[in-house]
Design an enzyme around this catalytic site. Structure first.
Site, PDB file in Angstrom:
ATOM      1  N   PRO A 268       0.748  -1.139   0.023  1.00 49.51           N
ATOM      2  CA  PRO A 268      -0.023  -0.064  -0.053  1.00 49.51           C
ATOM      3  C   PRO A 268       0.715   1.184   0.011  1.00 49.51           C
ATOM      4  O   PRO A 268       1.882   1.438   0.744  1.00 49.51           O
ATOM      5  CB  PRO A 268      -0.805  -0.321   1.158  1.00 49.51           C
ATOM      6  CG  PRO A 268      -0.642  -1.508   1.704  1.00 49.51           C
ATOM      7  CD  PRO A 268       0.545  -2.077   1.210  1.00 49.51           C
ATOM      8  N   HIS A 269       0.593   2.251  -0.835  1.00 53.14           N
ATOM      9  CA  HIS A 269       1.173   3.562  -0.736  1.00 53.14           C
ATOM     10  C   HIS A 269       0.286   4.499  -1.264  1.00 53.14           C
ATOM     11  O   HIS A 269      -0.590   4.443  -1.974  1.00 53.14           O
ATOM     12  CB  HIS A 269       2.528   3.330  -1.887  1.00 53.14           C
ATOM     13  CG  HIS A 269       2.144   2.940  -3.073  1.00 53.14           C
ATOM     14  ND1 HIS A 269       1.622   1.453  -3.627  1.00 53.14           N
ATOM     15  CD2 HIS A 269       2.181   3.685  -4.300  1.00 53.14           C
ATOM     16  CE1 HIS A 269       1.502   1.549  -4.762  1.00 53.14           C
ATOM     17  NE2 HIS A 269       1.632   2.589  -5.404  1.00 53.14           N
ATOM     18  N   GLY A 270       1.017   5.681  -1.165  1.00 49.35           N
ATOM     19  CA  GLY A 270       0.186   6.982  -1.903  1.00 49.35           C
ATOM     20  C   GLY A 270       1.306   8.152  -2.235  1.00 49.35           C
ATOM     21  O   GLY A 270       2.425   8.161  -1.389  1.00 49.35           O
TER      22      GLY A 270
END
Length: 97
Positions: free
Chosen positions: A65-67
């Site tokens: 998960p990343h952003g």
């Protein structure tokens, strides 16, 4: 860049409790908030936004998960292992831990 530039002792967690993908993302946002100083809700919404584009569950029990958050001045990372695998809609249909 070295791995120690991304991960600190405070950003490594083992046996994190979560029973769903959403709860795992909420817990990640909480942990990331303490590492970055940004609001937990802001981080959670960015993680959810990215998941809507497609799962970050890459297979073999792994998700990334990343952003992007414009407020950050540098990259941050977390390494987390869940205490129990959860369905993450991974590309191989296997749960993530």
């Amino acid at each position: 860049m070295e791995i120690t530039d991304l991960l600190t002792q405070e950003s490594v967690h083992i046996a994190l409790r979560a029973t769903s993908k959403k709860q795992a993302l909420q817990e990640l946002a909480h942990l990331a908030s303490s590492v970055t100083g940004l609001h937990e809700r802001t981080i959670f919404e960015i993680l959810l936004e990215r998941e809507r584009l497609g799962t970050t569950g890459v297979g073999k029990g792994i998700a990334i998960p990343h952003g992007k958050l414009a407020e950050l001045e540098r990259l941050h990372g977390l390494f987390v292992r869940l205490d129990q695998p959860v369905d993450f809609e991974s590309v191989d249909d296997q749960p993530v831990d």
